[in-house]
Each structure stands twice: as structure tokens, then as C-alpha cells.
Design a protein around this motif. Structure first.
Motif, PDB file in Angstrom:
ATOM      1  N   LYS A 121      25.235  14.911 -44.120  1.00 37.50           N
ATOM      2  CA  LYS A 121      25.636  16.306 -43.907  1.00 37.50           C
ATOM      3  C   LYS A 121      25.026  17.221 -44.960  1.00 37.50           C
ATOM      4  O   LYS A 121      24.848  18.408 -44.742  1.00 37.50           O
ATOM      5  N   LYS A 122      24.715  16.641 -46.127  1.00 37.31           N
ATOM      6  CA  LYS A 122      24.217  17.423 -47.255  1.00 37.31           C
ATOM      7  C   LYS A 122      22.864  16.873 -47.687  1.00 37.31           C
ATOM      8  O   LYS A 122      22.678  15.658 -47.776  1.00 37.31           O
ATOM      9  N   LEU A 123      21.939  17.782 -47.950  1.00 39.23           N
ATOM     10  CA  LEU A 123      20.610  17.372 -48.400  1.00 39.23           C
ATOM     11  C   LEU A 123      20.636  17.090 -49.897  1.00 39.23           C
ATOM     12  O   LEU A 123      20.881  17.985 -50.707  1.00 39.23           O
ATOM     13  N   ASP A 124      20.418  15.829 -50.247  1.00 41.22           N
ATOM     14  CA  ASP A 124      20.261  15.461 -51.651  1.00 41.22           C
ATOM     15  C   ASP A 124      19.309  14.275 -51.722  1.00 41.22           C
ATOM     16  O   ASP A 124      18.818  13.796 -50.701  1.00 41.22           O
ATOM     17  N   LYS A 125      19.053  13.791 -52.923  1.00 42.66           N
ATOM     18  CA  LYS A 125      17.990  12.799 -53.091  1.00 42.66           C
ATOM     19  C   LYS A 125      18.298  11.466 -52.415  1.00 42.66           C
ATOM     20  O   LYS A 125      17.381  10.693 -52.143  1.00 42.66           O
ATOM     21  N   THR A 126      19.564  11.207 -52.108  1.00 36.93           N
ATOM     22  CA  THR A 126      19.881   9.941 -51.447  1.00 36.93           C
ATOM     23  C   THR A 126      19.310   9.877 -50.029  1.00 36.93           C
ATOM     24  O   THR A 126      19.277   8.807 -49.429  1.00 36.93           O
ATOM     25  N   LEU A 127      18.842  11.010 -49.520  1.00 36.88           N
ATOM     26  CA  LEU A 127      18.261  11.022 -48.176  1.00 36.88           C
ATOM     27  C   LEU A 127      17.057  10.096 -48.082  1.00 36.88           C
ATOM     28  O   LEU A 127      16.926   9.327 -47.125  1.00 36.88           O
ATOM     29  N   THR A 128      16.179  10.152 -49.082  1.00 32.44           N
ATOM     30  CA  THR A 128      14.918   9.396 -49.001  1.00 32.44           C
ATOM     31  C   THR A 128      14.526   8.725 -50.314  1.00 32.44           C
ATOM     32  O   THR A 128      13.408   8.219 -50.431  1.00 32.44           O
ATOM     33  N   ALA A 129      15.407   8.720 -51.311  1.00 33.90           N
ATOM     34  CA  ALA A 129      15.096   8.087 -52.591  1.00 33.90           C
ATOM     35  C   ALA A 129      15.581   6.648 -52.551  1.00 33.90           C
ATOM     36  O   ALA A 129      16.769   6.375 -52.616  1.00 33.90           O
ATOM     37  N   GLY A 130      14.649   5.740 -52.422  1.00 35.61           N
ATOM     38  CA  GLY A 130      14.942   4.323 -52.252  1.00 35.61           C
ATOM     39  C   GLY A 130      14.247   3.828 -51.001  1.00 35.61           C
ATOM     40  O   GLY A 130      14.184   4.549 -49.996  1.00 35.61           O
ATOM     41  N   PRO A 131      13.695   2.622 -51.041  1.00 40.28           N
ATOM     42  CA  PRO A 131      12.855   2.156 -49.927  1.00 40.28           C
ATOM     43  C   PRO A 131      13.593   1.992 -48.607  1.00 40.28           C
ATOM     44  O   PRO A 131      13.035   2.272 -47.542  1.00 40.28           O
ATOM     45  N   GLY A 132      14.850   1.544 -48.652  1.00 46.96           N
ATOM     46  CA  GLY A 132      15.609   1.428 -47.412  1.00 46.96           C
ATOM     47  C   GLY A 132      15.951   2.784 -46.832  1.00 46.96           C
ATOM     48  O   GLY A 132      15.871   3.007 -45.615  1.00 46.96           O
ATOM     49  N   ALA A 133      16.318   3.715 -47.712  1.00 47.07           N
ATOM     50  CA  ALA A 133      16.681   5.062 -47.273  1.00 47.07           C
ATOM     51  C   ALA A 133      15.501   5.776 -46.632  1.00 47.07           C
ATOM     52  O   ALA A 133      15.630   6.402 -45.575  1.00 47.07           O
ATOM     53  N   LEU A 134      14.330   5.683 -47.264  1.00 50.74           N
ATOM     54  CA  LEU A 134      13.185   6.419 -46.711  1.00 50.74           C
ATOM     55  C   LEU A 134      12.768   5.852 -45.363  1.00 50.74           C
ATOM     56  O   LEU A 134      12.392   6.602 -44.452  1.00 50.74           O
ATOM     57  N   SER A 135      12.836   4.531 -45.205  1.00 53.12           N
ATOM     58  CA  SER A 135      12.463   3.945 -43.917  1.00 53.12           C
ATOM     59  C   SER A 135      13.416   4.399 -42.817  1.00 53.12           C
ATOM     60  O   SER A 135      12.982   4.749 -41.714  1.00 53.12           O
ATOM     61  N   GLN A 136      14.707   4.411 -43.120  1.00 55.47           N
ATOM     62  CA  GLN A 136      15.673   4.872 -42.123  1.00 55.47           C
ATOM     63  C   GLN A 136      15.437   6.339 -41.786  1.00 55.47           C
ATOM     64  O   GLN A 136      15.442   6.731 -40.615  1.00 55.47           O
ATOM     65  N   ALA A 137      15.208   7.162 -42.798  1.00 54.27           N
ATOM     66  CA  ALA A 137      14.996   8.590 -42.574  1.00 54.27           C
ATOM     67  C   ALA A 137      13.751   8.863 -41.736  1.00 54.27           C
ATOM     68  O   ALA A 137      13.740   9.760 -40.886  1.00 54.27           O
ATOM     69  N   LEU A 138      12.707   8.066 -41.965  1.00 52.54           N
ATOM     70  CA  LEU A 138      11.449   8.271 -41.251  1.00 52.54           C
ATOM     71  C   LEU A 138      11.372   7.480 -39.948  1.00 52.54           C
ATOM     72  O   LEU A 138      10.384   7.583 -39.222  1.00 52.54           O
ATOM     73  N   GLY A 139      12.400   6.685 -39.661  1.00 49.54           N
ATOM     74  CA  GLY A 139      12.440   5.944 -38.404  1.00 49.54           C
ATOM     75  C   GLY A 139      11.650   4.654 -38.404  1.00 49.54           C
ATOM     76  O   GLY A 139      11.369   4.087 -37.342  1.00 49.54           O
ATOM     77  N   ILE A 140      11.300   4.155 -39.590  1.00 49.56           N
ATOM     78  CA  ILE A 140      10.479   2.944 -39.694  1.00 49.56           C
ATOM     79  C   ILE A 140      11.366   1.705 -39.629  1.00 49.56           C
ATOM     80  O   ILE A 140      12.357   1.601 -40.354  1.00 49.56           O
ATOM     81  N   THR A 141      11.000   0.764 -38.760  1.00 52.29           N
ATOM     82  CA  THR A 141      11.720  -0.502 -38.629  1.00 52.29           C
ATOM     83  C   THR A 141      10.709  -1.645 -38.558  1.00 52.29           C
ATOM     84  O   THR A 141       9.496  -1.425 -38.612  1.00 52.29           O
ATOM     85  N   ARG A 142      11.220  -2.855 -38.385  1.00 49.70           N
ATOM     86  CA  ARG A 142      10.318  -4.009 -38.267  1.00 49.70           C
ATOM     87  C   ARG A 142       9.422  -3.921 -37.032  1.00 49.70           C
ATOM     88  O   ARG A 142       8.422  -4.638 -36.944  1.00 49.70           O
ATOM     89  N   LEU A 143       9.769  -3.071 -36.091  1.00 49.98           N
ATOM     90  CA  LEU A 143       8.883  -2.850 -34.942  1.00 49.98           C
ATOM     91  C   LEU A 143       7.529  -2.312 -35.390  1.00 49.98           C
ATOM     92  O   LEU A 143       6.542  -2.416 -34.659  1.00 49.98           O
ATOM     93  N   HIS A 144       7.497  -1.739 -36.593  1.00 45.83           N
ATOM     94  CA  HIS A 144       6.261  -1.143 -37.102  1.00 45.83           C
ATOM     95  C   HIS A 144       5.523  -2.067 -38.064  1.00 45.83           C
ATOM     96  O   HIS A 144       4.551  -1.652 -38.696  1.00 45.83           O
ATOM     97  N   ASN A 145       5.973  -3.309 -38.165  1.00 49.02           N
ATOM     98  CA  ASN A 145       5.240  -4.291 -38.968  1.00 49.02           C
ATOM     99  C   ASN A 145       3.851  -4.505 -38.369  1.00 49.02           C
ATOM    100  O   ASN A 145       3.695  -4.568 -37.146  1.00 49.02           O
ATOM    101  N   LYS A 146       2.860  -4.583 -39.220  1.00 51.02           N
ATOM    102  CA  LYS A 146       1.449  -4.800 -38.853  1.00 51.02           C
ATOM    103  C   LYS A 146       0.813  -3.583 -38.179  1.00 51.02           C
ATOM    104  O   LYS A 146      -0.293  -3.680 -37.652  1.00 51.02           O
ATOM    105  N   ILE A 147       1.483  -2.446 -38.204  1.00 47.89           N
ATOM    106  CA  ILE A 147       0.935  -1.269 -37.530  1.00 47.89           C
ATOM    107  C   ILE A 147      -0.266  -0.739 -38.311  1.00 47.89           C
ATOM    108  O   ILE A 147      -0.226  -0.642 -39.540  1.00 47.89           O
ATOM    109  N   PRO A 148      -1.363  -0.428 -37.627  1.00 47.50           N
ATOM    110  CA  PRO A 148      -2.511   0.153 -38.337  1.00 47.50           C
ATOM    111  C   PRO A 148      -2.201   1.584 -38.773  1.00 47.50           C
ATOM    112  O   PRO A 148      -1.692   2.386 -37.982  1.00 47.50           O
ATOM    113  N   LEU A 149      -2.508   1.887 -40.016  1.00 49.88           N
ATOM    114  CA  LEU A 149      -2.215   3.217 -40.540  1.00 49.88           C
ATOM    115  C   LEU A 149      -3.242   4.248 -40.085  1.00 49.88           C
ATOM    116  O   LEU A 149      -3.151   5.416 -40.455  1.00 49.88           O
ATOM    117  N   SER A 150      -4.171   3.811 -39.262  1.00 46.59           N
ATOM    118  CA  SER A 150      -5.128   4.732 -38.642  1.00 46.59           C
ATOM    119  C   SER A 150      -4.605   5.262 -37.308  1.00 46.59           C
ATOM    120  O   SER A 150      -5.196   6.169 -36.718  1.00 46.59           O
TER     121      SER A 150
END
Length: 198
Positions: A121-150
Motif C-alpha cells: 500500500k505504501k511505496l518504500d524500499k521493501t518494494l524492490t530491495a532484496g532479490p526475492g522482492a525485486l523478482s516478485q515486483a517485476l514478475g520474474i519467476t522460474r518460468l523465465h529461467n534460461k530466458i535470453p536477455l536479447s
């Protein structure tokens, strides 16, 4: 449109240098029709086969670690503690298992989507500070394993964002790694609040 990092950026030998140079670059996702982006503020380098903190230490090859041995420029996503998806960038040439964990980003675009994904509800650093948090925020899951960054799902852009100063320190949560736990292979942008820990 901003340029994606070229394949040659990822194929270099020095994983520590690449880790530092990723700071200030922008991690972008376009997942389920939703666009999000964040400035990379914190990274960790993993330099197998000698690095005892790496999943690929001593050239360990399993179903999970096989992605390390691909040519650089792809994503490696694994599940930590059965909960958190952690996003890594594979670097160097084929059969040289180097990778960089993206530990934190500073929200840049699609912040409302990130907050919804993180149930915030509130924007603070816990939104994306930490590897698990940033992946959840950006929608990244194991479905994106081996994905080409191109490709156009998960990628990294150079937007010429200046980075004044970089802090080098020890990596997090690797007390088992003997002498490698003391390597100063975690990097973050000095003075940036969007990091997992100081």
C-alpha cells in the motif's frame, strides 16, 4: 527506445567488472502484458568453478546448474527457501560458469504494477530491495529461467544513468563458503536507499 545490452557485454571474462557495470543499468520486464522497469542498484558476482559460494562450485552440473554453462546473456532464476525467485545473469563464454545475482533495483516504471504484485500500500524500499522482492515486483519467476536477455520479456537496458560511487563488500548469506565468504564481490551504488542492506 533505449538500447539493450549487447551480447558482448555479457561474454566478457571479468564477472566482478560486469557486476559493477550493471549498476545503473535498467532491468526491464514485459510479462503478462505489463511493463515494469527498475535501476539496478545492487549485485553479487559468482565466479565458479573455484567460488565455493556458487551453485556451480567445482564444476557441479545438475539440472538446476546446467544453465550456468550456457553462453552468457541469459537469465538464471532459481527458487530460494521454496518461496523467493532469485534472478541472475549468466556471463562469460560457454562452459565457464559465471553468474551475477541482481539483489536490488530502484523502481522506475510500472511502479503501480510492482506494488500490486507485492501487495504493498505504501511505496518504500521493501518494494524492490532484496532479490526475492525485486523478482516478485517485476514478475520474474522460474518460468523465465534460461530466458535470453536479447528477447522482449526480460532484458537490461543502458540508459546512461550515471553512477557516482560504488561500494564493494562481502556477499550475503554464504557463511558456508569458507574463504570465499570474505570476497568483496557484492556491489551497490553508494548512497542509494534502494539496497537490501548497507
Amino acid at each position: 527506445m533505449f538500447p539493450k545490452l549487447s551480447e558482448s557485454f555479457y561474454l566478457r571474462e571479468n564477472v566482478q567488472l560486469i557486476s559493477k557495470e550493471l549498476l545503473g543499468k535498467v532491468l526491464v520486464t514485459y510479462i503478462d502484458g505489463k511493463y515494469t522497469a527498475g535501476i539496478i542498484t545492487e549485485t553479487e558476482a559468482y565466479q565458479a568453478p573455484e567460488d565455493k559460494a556458487s551453485h556451480a562450485f567445482n564444476n557441479r552440473r545438475t539440472t538446476r546448474t546446467e544453465v550456468f554453462y550456457n553462453k552468457g546473456g541469459i537469465g538464471y532464476v532459481y527458487l530460494c527457501y521454496g518461496i523467493h525467485h532469485l534472478f541472475n545473469v549468466v556471463t562469460n563464454n560457454e562452459n565457464i560458469p559465471h553468474a551475477i545475482l541482481i539483489r536490488s533495483v530502484e523502481p522506475l516504471e510500472g511502479v503501480d504494477i510492482m506494488m500490486q504484485r507485492r501487495n504493498k500500500k505504501k511505496l518504500d524500499k521493501t518494494l524492490t530491495a532484496g532479490p526475492g522482492a525485486l523478482s516478485q515486483a517485476l514478475g520474474i519467476t522460474r518460468l523465465h529461467n534460461k530466458i535470453p536477455l536479447s528477447a522482449n520479456t526480460v532484458w537490461i537496458e543502458d540508459r546512461n544513468i550515471p553512477v557516482e560511487s560504488i561500494v564493494s563488500t562481502t556477499r550475503v548469506g554464504i557463511d558456508y563458503a569458507q574463504e570465499y565468504k570474505d570476497k568483496p564481490w557484492r556491489y551497490y551504488i553508494a548512497g542509494n536507499k534502494w539496497i537490501s542492506r548497507g
